[in-house]
Design a protein around this motif. Structure first.
Motif: not given
Length: 464
Positions: A134-135, A204-206, A211-215, A323-324
């Motif tokens: 997923k990452v 892109l920066v934001i 972090g991927f968990v928040v995505w 985690m970003g």
């Protein structure tokens, strides 16, 4: 044979922190040696070993400080190596190694799964392989979208081949928060009034900074809302506590930073005062976002007033979220510290937020991370002042803060660093990337543990 077995046993006993620490160091050294080779340097230029190592470090640590101009110093091979190093630094060494294992259909051992879990600071070990997939999907997807957006501006300006190359490089650099570009010495300053370049970079920066968990948490709630399983007005309430804290802190920092920078600089003709009102707001937003470890700039950092200078120091040190790809001490760390301060002032025993209690271990970790970050900042600032005594202290502090938070912004000091100063900044970037807490865990000698059921006698001291 016995020596090989001893070496293998020593490597096998390394903990996660030590693996990350040595892994990043190994990639930096390899990258520096490759960039030092003659075929990586453009004709008419010379690359010293120090500059090669500096470039490799700033790429792997996704910082963005550069002692040479990336656009002119390196050949195509050199630029490709830098791009690969940025991607390794952004995605993470552990993730890339796991991706290679998965692609080769190799089984990931229990120990390697534990390493992935600890490197991402996850609570559970289940689903680690799916997590890595997923990452990778998120990273490549975001970078691909960014490259397409940049191409609308760069292809007409530079032509198809160079335009696509610039688009891909800038998208990877922006998403990985590296801040390295192929435009020239002035970063994205030529595009200060260009909404396509500005908002693509900001987006892109934001995204990477969340972090991927928040995505994944947000995406899960969006799917539930679309399917009618969750009312829209309850979507935020059902997010994980981590996601809520990250979103609140991120929005507060971006909005607050943008408004303050606009107020401080709207009349400053040396920074944004000469632009239209719309461009002033866009430049203020870009500066507020890029200080969260991006490294790109549309306005020179030495043009800002003292108030903005101090504000940017704070924003740089806070950085992005866990985690970003962002650096800094992280938004959740600051949130936990502020909540702890609030609870103590109110006389509460527990630190509470959104009807949840923050564990004491997280509070201790936040204190350790912040303390070590400030320790590195102070020590390295003193060292850099000592080896470059004629340099203004505000430029030194800005440089070291940028390095320890892996931001990549400078007030013009980076190209002027002497050899010792470059190595001080190299070490600072390395410490900032692997994290103060990771480094502390890696180098701390194991002490004898006291029995869990025993406690030392308490004695009062005076505080304040």
């Amino acid at each position: 044979m016995n020596k090989r077995m001893q070496l293998y046993n020593r490597l096998h006993k390394l903990n996660t922190a030590q693996i990350i620490t040595l892994g990043f160091a190994g990639v930096i050294i390899l990258g520096g040696l490759l960039l030092w080779l003659p075929f990586c340097t453009a004709p008419g230029y010379h690359t010293s070993f120090t500059d090669a190592m500096f470039t490799a470090t700033t790429s792997v640590c996704v910082t963005g400080l550069v002692t040479v101009v990336t656009a002119t110093q390196w050949t195509l091979i050199g630029k490709i190596i830098i791009l690969v190093l940025i991607q390794i630094g952004g995605v993470g060494l552990i993730s890339l190694g796991s991706i290679i294992f998965i692609s080769l259909r190799k089984k990931i051992s229990l120990r390697n799964r534990r390493i992935i879990q600890e490197s991402y600071n996850m609570d559970r070990m289940s689903g680690m392989v799916n997590l890595v997939r997923k990452v990778l999907l998120c990273v490549l997807g975001a970078e691909g979208i960014g490259a397409v957006c940049y191409s609308f501006r760069f292809i007409p300006q530079f032509g198809p081949v160079k335009g696509i190359g610039y688009s891909v490089f800038t998208a990877v650099s922006a998403f990985c928060n590296a801040g390295i570009d192929l435009i020239g010495e002035d970063s994205l300053a030529p595009y200060v009034a260009d909404p396509v370049v500005n908002f693509t970079t900001i987006g892109l920066v934001i995204m990477s900074g969340l972090g991927f968990v928040v995505w994944w948490d947000i995406w899960d709630k969006i799917k539930q809302v679309v399917r009618g399983k969750l009312p829209l007005n309850r979507a935020f309430k059902t997010l994980r506590l981590h996601s809520k804290m990250v979103l609140v802190m991120t929005v507060s920092l971006i909005v607050g930073g943008t408004v303050l920078i606009f107020l401080f600089e709207h009349g400053n003709i040396y920074s944004i005062g000469a632009y239209s009102t719309g461009t002033k707001w866009m430049a203020s937003l870009f500066q507020s976002v890029t200080t969260r470890t991006a490294g790109f700039f549309t306005v020179g950092q030495d043009r800002f007033s003292n108030a903005t200078y101090l504000l940017c120091l704070v924003l740089m040190l806070i950085g992005g979220s866990p985690m970003g790809t962002a650096g800094g001490i992280k938004t959740t760390t600051v949130a936990v510290l502020l909540l702890g301060l609030k609870s103590n002032l109110q006389g509460k025993k527990d630190v509470e937020v959104h009807h949840r209690r923050i564990r004491d271990s997280y509070i201790r970790s936040a204190i350790v991370v912040t303390g070590m970050a400030f320790g590195v900042l102070i020590v390295m600032s003193i060292l850099l002042c000592a080896v470059m005594p004629k340099t203004a202290v505000q430029d030194v502090v800005y440089e070291i803060t940028s390095a320890v938070a892996t931001v990549g912004l400078t007030r013009g000091l980076t190209p002027q660093l002497n050899a010792i100063g470059k190595w001080i900044v190299i070490l600072t970037m390395y410490l900032g990337r692997i994290g103060p807490l990771t480094l502390g865990t890696a180098v701390t000698v194991r002490a004898q543990k006291m029995p869990s059921d025993s406690h030392l006698a308490a004695e009062d001291i005076m505080i304040g």
